[in-house]
Design a protein around this motif. Structure first.
Motif, PDB file in Angstrom:
ATOM      1  N   TYR A 102       0.847  -1.187   0.000  1.00 20.07           N
ATOM      2  CA  TYR A 102       0.000   0.000   0.000  1.00 20.07           C
ATOM      3  C   TYR A 102       0.883   1.237   0.000  1.00 20.07           C
ATOM      4  CZ  TYR A 102       0.709  -0.620   5.100  1.00 20.07           C
ATOM      5  OH  TYR A 102       1.240  -0.814   6.345  1.00 20.07           O
ATOM      6  N   TYR A 103       0.264   2.369  -0.298  1.00 19.97           N
ATOM      7  CA  TYR A 103       1.006   3.621  -0.385  1.00 19.97           C
ATOM      8  C   TYR A 103       1.430   4.095   1.000  1.00 19.97           C
ATOM      9  CZ  TYR A 103      -0.492   3.717  -5.258  1.00 19.97           C
ATOM     10  OH  TYR A 103      -0.684   3.402  -6.577  1.00 19.97           O
ATOM     11  N   ALA A 104       2.291   5.088   1.034  1.00 18.94           N
ATOM     12  CA  ALA A 104       2.783   5.624   2.304  1.00 18.94           C
ATOM     13  C   ALA A 104       1.644   6.128   3.171  1.00 18.94           C
ATOM     14  CB  ALA A 104       3.781   6.750   2.048  1.00 18.94           C
ATOM     15  N   THR A 105       0.534   6.474   2.553  1.00 19.46           N
ATOM     16  CA  THR A 105      -0.641   6.953   3.280  1.00 19.46           C
ATOM     17  C   THR A 105      -1.354   5.837   4.029  1.00 19.46           C
ATOM     18  OG1 THR A 105      -2.014   6.573   1.338  1.00 19.46           O
ATOM     19  CG2 THR A 105      -1.056   8.780   1.592  1.00 19.46           C
ATOM     20  N   GLY A 106      -1.106   4.595   3.630  1.00 15.86           N
ATOM     21  CA  GLY A 106      -1.867   3.465   4.148  1.00 15.86           C
ATOM     22  C   GLY A 106      -2.959   3.038   3.199  1.00 15.86           C
ATOM     23  N   GLY A 107      -3.305   3.898   2.219  1.00 18.12           N
ATOM     24  CA  GLY A 107      -4.388   3.604   1.289  1.00 18.12           C
ATOM     25  C   GLY A 107      -3.916   2.832   0.071  1.00 18.12           C
TER      26      GLY A 107
END
Length: 627
Positions: A273-278
């Motif tokens: 997943y992306y650094a955002t968590g999304g």
């Protein structure tokens, strides 16, 4: 393990309380007449040519095939807010909505109550093109059950059961193979509803309905370890797996839990997943560990963020593994908080607001597209009001005499330990000394030692916990406090009990556990070292995003920028900018060697500015090494 919520947890975080108040105000601003408009039309409660009402737009428009879905979200949000705060005004408004729905159900013949006609369901079986009627009706079921379970409205349960009778009869018309075809059309969380109704009523027909809605064409390949999610619409499948999660809790059969575990492995562990968590782009799952090619203008759908957080919370309760709590923390800061109820300044420096952005674009020089209050009502509009209705959820959990501190958020929680009451309060010490709120200096001024002690933002977060034990239990009680060690710490975290070092740990796969006889007034201080980190993409180690602790930073850029650095560590390219304003340390950075320079701020502070999250790194002399 159980989650602790409702009135047991009192939220004290100022920013989260602001979001709750904004959400509550928005719920109250929508009139019952407008919320119920399409339901009343379907029930034949309007006559004549001129219907005078400020009808809602977007997906709630009378011509939209998914009209009526938002009311279910609204009821769920109202119930959650009441459960957390005891807000009788909002409850009275919600009770009145439920009463009107009962009238609509009566006018429709005693069972059907939705804002769309029954024939939409038959059209699915006939192969006609129709927009997800079961997804739509699930929202109404969800809102009714939340009103019953969280707000004590028994009429809501009666409406839900009568509507469920219609579905029991309708779904029983088809063979399993034919109904599998019907399940291929988005069903939302209908499986979860049948499991919930069984839990409430113990009526066998709901167990039968749950079996009918077991989507074997999806679940069986997952159990075989196949990747069936790449390029599949994400939020179609997450609610179905949440149904399996509830099925495990209600029926106790291991196959339900096996599906949930297999889904998480396929959607998160193996996919990344992306650094955002999304995750996701264009509402579909990316290929496994190939995130770079999907950096676009439709990343991270809000519904996906919200529902995956729900799934993570379930998995934590049944495994005790803190990785799920870390996932929730990333998505809270960089998903829900970055995509809803923004306040700040617009691009011209004027006070601005943003209600909701459906997606969180991640391609370079993106902008958030903010929705209006009455003209959109897409799916994320609904999960927005639910996500912001009760921010006191997910902070604490309890398993017998073990209390889990899952998130570091200012709050107070009460626990029942064998009949004895225990209160745990946590607050963050920002170590910022004088708390001057603005440029107005007419308040009493004094010398504060903390000002000199922390001239710049400390490189650790300090959280202080205070324990109170119910009087009448000899003012002491034996139990465990378990503190989560975040993945983002930059060195060992330290835990002090009554001022003495107790434990240190940098193991984010475990908790720091303190077992002792606690007395009223005991304190625990948790120091979490924090700093900038450069989080690279799994498929390109020369491209990444900056994250300060759990919060992703965005560079304000009119066009795509590449960072040219001479040192092997991209973090050294950023230095603190505008580090302090009045009584607060700010999380702002500026590039050292780029021309022109780039300002970095927290992603959840971005409003209307163009921004860039992921940056390509170009090296002068040294090879880049991932830190």
């Amino acid at each position: 393990m159980k989650a602790v919520s409702g009135k047991q947890v009192v939220l004290k975080d100022g920013e989260l309380l602001r979001r709750e108040r904004s959400n509550r105000d928005y719920l109250m601003s929508l009139s019952n007449e407008d919320l119920l408009f399409t339901y009343n039309v379907e029930a034949g409660r309007y006559s004549g040519r001129g219907i005078q009402t400020h009808v809602l737009g977007g997906w709630e428009a009378s011509t939209c095939q998914i009209r009526g879905h938002f009311l279910g979200h609204w009821l769920s949000a109202a119930a959650r807010h009441y459960h957390a705060h005891g807000d009788m005004e909002l409850k009275a408004k919600a009770d009145a909505v439920v009463a009107e729905l009962a009238v609509c159900q009566r006018e429709n013949g005693g069972r059907w109550v939705a804002a769309i006609p029954e024939k939409y369901l038959y059209w699915i079986a006939e192969g006609k093109q129709i927009w997800a009627p079961q997804y739509n009706i699930h929202k109404l079921f969800m809102g009714l059950l939340d009103m019953y379970q969280l707000a004590g409205n028994s009429q809501a349960l009666d409406i839900a059961e009568r509507l469920a009778d219609w579905f029991y009869e309708w779904s029983g018309r088809y063979t399993q193979d034919k109904f599998d075809d019907i399940l291929d059309m988005e069903t939302g969380g209908m499986l979860e509803i049948w499991c919930e109704l069984y839990a409430v009523t113990q009526d066998g027909k709901y167990r039968e309905l749950a079996q009918r809605y077991y989507r074997r064409r999806l679940f069986d390949p997952l159990l075989e370890g196949r990747d069936v999610l790449t390029n599949m619409h994400a939020n179609t499948t997450i609610p179905e797996v949440l149904g399996c999660a509830r099925g495990y809790e209600v029926f106790g059969e291991e196959r339900w839990l096996a599906v949930v575990r297999a889904y998480w492995k396929c959607a998160v562990t193996d996919r990344g997943y992306y650094a955002t968590g999304g995750q996701t782009q264009g509402e579909v799952w990316t290929p496994m560990m190939r995130l770079k090619e999907r950096l676009g203008d439709k990343n991270q759908e809000h519904c996906t963020v919200y529902n995956m957080m729900r799934l993570a919370e379930f998995l934590f309760r049944h495994t005790g593994e803190p990785e799920y709590l870390q996932y929730m923390e990333y998505n809270r800061y960089n998903g829900i908080m970055a995509q809803t109820y923004w306040t700040g300044e617009d691009v011209e420096g004027n006070p601005g607001k943003g209600l909701l952005t459906y997606f969180l674009p991640m391609k370079a020089a993106s902008r958030k597209q903010w929705a209006g209050e009455r003209d959109s009502f897409f799916c994320c509009h609904g999960t927005m009001v639910q996500a912001n209705a009760a921010w006191n959820r997910g902070i604490y959990f309890q398993e017998n005499a073990q209390i889990y501190i899952a998130q570091y958020i200012d709050s107070t929680a009460e626990f029942d330990l064998g009949g004895a009451a225990v209160r745990v309060s946590q607050r963050q010490d920002h170590m910022n000394g004088m708390l001057q709120k603005s440029s107005v200096n007419d308040g009493f001024q004094s010398v504060v030692d903390a000002e000199a002690a922390s001239p710049s933002r400390p490189d650790f977060r300090k959280h202080i916990f205070t324990v109170e034990v119910e009087r009448g239990t000899a003012n002491d009680l034996s139990f465990s406090l378990r503190f989560r060690i975040p993945e983002w710490i930059t060195r060992k975290a330290s835990v002090y009990v009554n001022g003495e070092l107790c434990q240190s740990s940098d193991d984010s796969s475990a908790f720091v556990t303190i077992d002792r006889v606690w007395r009223t007034g005991d304190t625990v201080t948790v120091l979490l070292p924090i700093g900038l980190q450069f989080i690279t993409l799994p498929d390109d180690r020369t491209m990444g995003a900056f994250r300060y602790g759990p919060e992703v930073l965005a560079g304000i850029c009119e066009k795509e920028r590449v960072l040219t650095i001479s040192d092997g560590d991209p973090v050294k390219e950023l230095s603190v900018s505008c580090g302090r304003q009045w009584g607060s340390f700010l999380t702002r950075y500026w590039t050292e060697n780029q021309d022109p320079g780039i300002e970095f701020v927290r992603l959840n502070e971005i409003g209307y500015e163009p921004y860039q999250i992921y940056f390509k790194i170009r090296m002068h002399n040294a090879p880049f090494e991932r830190k």
